[in-house]
Scaffold this active site. Structure first.
Site, PDB file in Angstrom:
ATOM      1  N   GLY A   1       5.328   0.913  10.528  1.00  0.00           N
ATOM      2  CA  GLY A   1       4.636   1.949   9.635  1.00  0.00           C
ATOM      3  C   GLY A   1       3.589   2.751  10.499  1.00  0.00           C
ATOM      4  O   GLY A   1       3.473   4.033  10.147  1.00  0.00           O
ATOM      5  N   GLU A   2       3.188   2.292  11.884  1.00  0.00           N
ATOM      6  CA  GLU A   2       2.431   3.164  12.533  1.00  0.00           C
ATOM      7  C   GLU A   2       3.083   3.973  13.840  1.00  0.00           C
ATOM      8  O   GLU A   2       2.758   4.529  14.274  1.00  0.00           O
ATOM      9  CB  GLU A   2       1.322   2.367  13.148  1.00  0.00           C
TER      10      GLU A   2
ATOM     11  N   THR B   1      12.684   2.444   2.563  1.00  0.00           N
ATOM     12  CA  THR B   1      11.337   2.356   2.732  1.00  0.00           C
ATOM     13  C   THR B   1      10.887   2.415   4.317  1.00  0.00           C
ATOM     14  O   THR B   1       9.668   3.119   4.553  1.00  0.00           O
ATOM     15  CB  THR B   1      10.674   0.868   2.332  1.00  0.00           C
TER      16      THR B   1
ATOM     17  N   GLY C   1       2.606  -6.456   8.925  1.00  0.00           N
ATOM     18  CA  GLY C   1       2.548  -7.195   7.518  1.00  0.00           C
ATOM     19  C   GLY C   1       4.093  -7.287   7.047  1.00  0.00           C
ATOM     20  O   GLY C   1       4.304  -8.621   6.824  1.00  0.00           O
TER      21      GLY C   1
ATOM     22  N   ILE D   1       0.769  -1.187   0.011  1.00  0.00           N
ATOM     23  CA  ILE D   1       0.065   0.008   0.099  1.00  0.00           C
ATOM     24  C   ILE D   1       0.697   1.345   0.004  1.00  0.00           C
ATOM     25  O   ILE D   1       0.500   2.254   0.505  1.00  0.00           O
ATOM     26  CB  ILE D   1      -1.018   0.043   1.355  1.00  0.00           C
ATOM     27  N   GLY D   2       2.124   1.190  -0.433  1.00  0.00           N
ATOM     28  CA  GLY D   2       2.977   2.147  -0.513  1.00  0.00           C
ATOM     29  C   GLY D   2       4.360   2.026   0.524  1.00  0.00           C
ATOM     30  O   GLY D   2       5.081   2.831   0.819  1.00  0.00           O
ATOM     31  N   THR D   3       4.161   0.895   0.929  1.00  0.00           N
ATOM     32  CA  THR D   3       4.929   0.538   2.229  1.00  0.00           C
ATOM     33  C   THR D   3       6.404  -0.114   1.955  1.00  0.00           C
ATOM     34  O   THR D   3       7.202  -0.136   2.519  1.00  0.00           O
ATOM     35  CB  THR D   3       4.233  -0.218   3.275  1.00  0.00           C
TER      36      THR D   3
ATOM     37  N   GLY E   1       7.210  -3.676  13.986  1.00  0.00           N
ATOM     38  CA  GLY E   1       6.429  -2.509  13.330  1.00  0.00           C
ATOM     39  C   GLY E   1       7.170  -1.318  13.166  1.00  0.00           C
ATOM     40  O   GLY E   1       7.795  -0.813  14.056  1.00  0.00           O
TER      41      GLY E   1
ATOM     42  N   LEU F   1      14.357  -3.721   7.522  1.00  0.00           N
ATOM     43  CA  LEU F   1      14.523  -4.480   6.307  1.00  0.00           C
ATOM     44  C   LEU F   1      14.861  -3.684   5.024  1.00  0.00           C
ATOM     45  O   LEU F   1      15.563  -4.200   4.348  1.00  0.00           O
ATOM     46  CB  LEU F   1      13.103  -5.089   6.123  1.00  0.00           C
TER      47      LEU F   1
END
Length: 734
Positions: free
Chosen positions: A694-695, A624, A514, A471-473, A692, A620
């Site tokens: 993203g958030e 990104t 994810g 999703i752009g991640t 995690g 990773l």
């Protein structure tokens, strides 16, 4: 198939032996050229022959019942093929899935609730016809404002149970220093750039849905249930998704209604929600009211910590914003209380928007910590350092990894945090008041069950397959890097195939789980491949070295393609939480620092610089990962200074359901933002050692901005967004 409950502390795995050196490198996105050239097609761009266009008709009132629908005028419009409202699956779905009301009911739970779908030969005709459908409703008095509505403490909503440890009230009564303040946050929309769109058609007996969706395995199950089909007769495709922020984790009513239309008409049907409809058909983040109470001694050592909030939900949905989720393991204190109470409103469903709980919970807690630091005469960083726990202060579990202190120290050093913070309102450059602020960040870490297949092809290239989404991640890129690292290839020699429910089921994109979950499944699949290569080399897997397309063992070196022997080697991996997930407390951590300038005459706020240092386990891909963190920090700026969905409390409608008046941060609002990592592979987290990302960036970001505004002006605000009117009366010029 390699299948295990992840516990890499007991079994290091292939990544620990890898030497290719590509994992973690900031390589460019492998799908980037397709996106910048327009070759990457999104859900609405897919156009099977004979496609029809659809539009949703919504309820005209916020509470009541539908008593009739007059569709004559719509049917008479040229180009209209059908108006469907008599199928028992409309409204369709389940209350837990995005904004879908209960199936087969005439009850209205919120304004704009879908009650019919119009299908036409063109998008323009469908949308015009939708305005001609008259929905006759019996209206009831609605509940649209949290203030004044009864608060339910004994409810069963949400996944976060109330926590009460020790005697908080006694500790507050006996403490030398106490703090007690209430903070408020407004409704937030998950305003992704790509619209919520789907193209749906029948491929023989299989319903095929090309959708903008974050978790397509769950989407397939939801669509199958709503349509009365076995899951194997539903295929969901989402190879490219233009953002989601939680709003695309579930299936919306428009998807199932368009599927019903495709079934009835036996033609492909395409639907995209207009931006204003998105406010009603996609869940939002609830407004909250939060009370933070802290008891401590005169040195700032916390004895009791309480974070209690109230959030809203409608009568048909089960999600509840987990307001104190990020606070639970954040600071020490023997007595602890965390809970979220419920208010029922007749608004669209609230749901998981980026960093549910932490995004807005950290605003209250991190502003409270700054207020307490000032009262104690302590530096804000020092107060947090003094209350850094050695173990999870709520569960008592050891942390898997936690480098919060390093985040504070490295962030302060890089930002230039002074030995003594200037007094509020004391630094001025002409008409501009200058201030600095900081906040801690925390996001709980999860590993979710995920599967993947890796194929080592006859030509020495590899392919990885799973139904994960990007999703752009950066999913395409990190999966390529993971497989390349273990198999000794360049990332360009790995084909990544995702976004198709025909592939092995993964975690999907959401909850910041994810990347770690999917990469772990891919790593385990690679172990199958490495085991077979070892067998062919007459060596143990641990004795193999794979590098630059060659396999080495016992002083023998063989080209990878030669070992494949003309037939693909296939590995299957399945990851799921293991013993360490239950034995340890796992989270990503960080510290954010901000400098703002506030115009002493107009109250205009400009964020001049922002910097964060973060602990996310194995990184990773540094590019990104930083992209995700910086995006979250931008969102923190956005909700601190602009974002707020306003409800008309007379009608239950949103006053500003579009980008014209729902103010998100744009380039002019955002300074150069720095993101740095303190890296420690978290072997307890998952096979990839990653936590995690993203958030995490949004957690604490808004608080850092608001704390800096206070330092600049001396005006303490306990609500966001901080707009001109909240500052003007207290500015020096006033």
């Amino acid at each position: 198939m390699t299948e295990q409950a992840i516990d890499t502390a007991e079994r290091p795995g292939a990544l620990a032996r890898a030497t290719q050196g590509v994992l973690g490198a900031p390589i460019a996105r492998v799908e980037g050229p397709l996106k910048v050239t327009g070759a990457a097609t999104y859900a609405y761009e897919h156009a099977p022959r004979g496609t029809l266009y659809a539009a949703i008709v919504g309820a005209p009132v916020a509470r009541g019942r539908v008593t009739g629908i007059d569709d004559a005028a719509a049917r008479a419009l040229p180009g209209v093929v059908a108006v469907i409202h008599d199928d028992p699956r409309i409204p369709a779905g389940e209350g837990n899935s995005r904004a879908m009301p209960s199936q087969g009911t005439d009850r209205i739970f919120h304004h704009g609730q879908p009650v019919a779908i119009v299908v036409a030969e063109t998008q323009a005709a469908a949308r015009e016809a939708a305005t001609l459908v008259t929905v006759i409703a019996e209206a009831s008095d609605g509940r649209f404002d949290m203030t004044g509505e009864p608060v339910q403490r004994d409810h069963k909503l949400g996944f976060l149970l109330a926590i009460d440890i020790g005697d908080v009230d006694a500790a507050l009564a006996e403490a030398a220093v106490t703090f007690d303040a209430t903070y408020e946050t407004p409704v937030h929309f998950p305003a992704a750039l790509e619209p919520h769109a789907s193209t749906i058609w029948w491929d023989g007996e299989v319903l095929t849905v090309r959708s903008s969706n974050q978790v397509i395995g769950g989407a397939r199950d939801t669509i199958a249930r709503a349509m009365g089909l076995p899951p194997e007769r539903v295929r969901v495709l989402a190879p490219y998704v233009g953002g989601g922020f939680g709003g695309k984790t579930g299936v919306g009513p428009e998807v199932v209604m368009a599927a019903i239309a495709a079934e009835k008409l036996r033609r492909p049907v395409k639907i995209a929600l207009p931006r204003r409809d998105t406010a009603y058909l996609v869940h939002h983040r609830s407004a909250t009211r939060q009370r933070v109470r802290i008891a401590c001694d005169t040195d700032g050592r916390i004895a009791a910590f309480a974070h209690e909030g109230v959030a809203a939900q409608n009568d048909d949905s089960a999600f509840l914003e987990p307001i104190p989720f990020g606070s639970i393991p954040l600071y020490a204190g023997a007595a602890r209380r965390f809970r979220t109470d419920l208010v029922r409103l007749d608004l669209p469903p609230t749901g998981a928007v980026r960093a549910p709980g932490e995004a807005i919970g950290t605003f209250a807690v991190e502003c409270a910590m700054d207020e307490l630091a000032e009262r104690l005469g302590l530096d804000p960083v020092e107060l947090r350092r003094r209350n850094e726990p050695e173990r999870d202060p709520t569960s008592g579990k050891p942390f898997s990894t936690r480098r919060m202190l390093e985040c504070y120290d490295e962030g302060a050093r890089r930002f230039g945090w002074p030995a003594r913070v200037p007094a509020p309102g004391s630094v001025r450059e002409g008409d501009w008041l200058i201030g600095i602020g900081m906040a801690a960040s925390l996001r709980g870490n999860f590993t979710v069950e995920a599967s993947a297949t890796v194929r080592l092809e006859a030509d020495g290239r590899a392919a990885v397959e799973c139904d994960m989404t990007d999703i752009g991640t950066g999913t395409y890129t990190i999966l390529a890097q993971t497989v390349a690292e273990i198999l000794g290839l360049s990332p360009g020699a790995v084909d990544v195939r995702i976004g198709d429910t025909n592939y092995p089921r993964s975690a999907g994109s959401g909850g910041s789980f994810g990347a770690g979950s999917a990469a772990s499944a891919a790593a385990l699949a690679c172990e199958d491949v490495v085991a077979e290569l070892a067998r062919r080399m007459n060596a143990a897997p641990g004795d193999l070295s794979l590098h630059d397309g060659r396999v080495t063992a016992d002083a023998r070196e063989v080209p990878l393609a030669e070992l494949v022997r003309g037939q693909p080697i296939v590995g299957h991996g399945r990851s799921k939480p293991g013993a360490q997930a239950k034995k340890t407390s796992q989270a990503s951590h960080g510290a954010q620092f901000c400098e703002v300038a506030v115009n002493a005459i107009t109250g205009e706020v400009r964020v001049r610089r922002m910097l964060g240092v973060f602990d996310v386990g194995r990184v990773l891909n540094r590019a990104t990962a930083a992209n995700q963190i910086v995006g979250g920090m931008v969102w923190g700026i956005s909700y601190a200074l602009g974002e707020a969905a306003v409800v008309d409390t007379r009608s239950g409608r949103f006053v500003n359901p579009d980008f014209g008046e729902y103010h998100v941060a744009v380039n002019a609002d955002v300074p150069q933002i720095e993101c740095h990592f303190v890296e420690e592979i978290d072997d307890a987290a998952n096979q990839a050692g990653a936590k995690g990302v993203g958030e995490l960036g949004i957690s604490g970001a808004g608080a850092a901005v608001v704390n800096a505004i206070y330092n600049a002006t001396g005006i303490r605000t306990r609500e966001v967004p901080v707009t001109l009117d909240t500052l003007l009366a207290g500015l020096p010029a006033a």
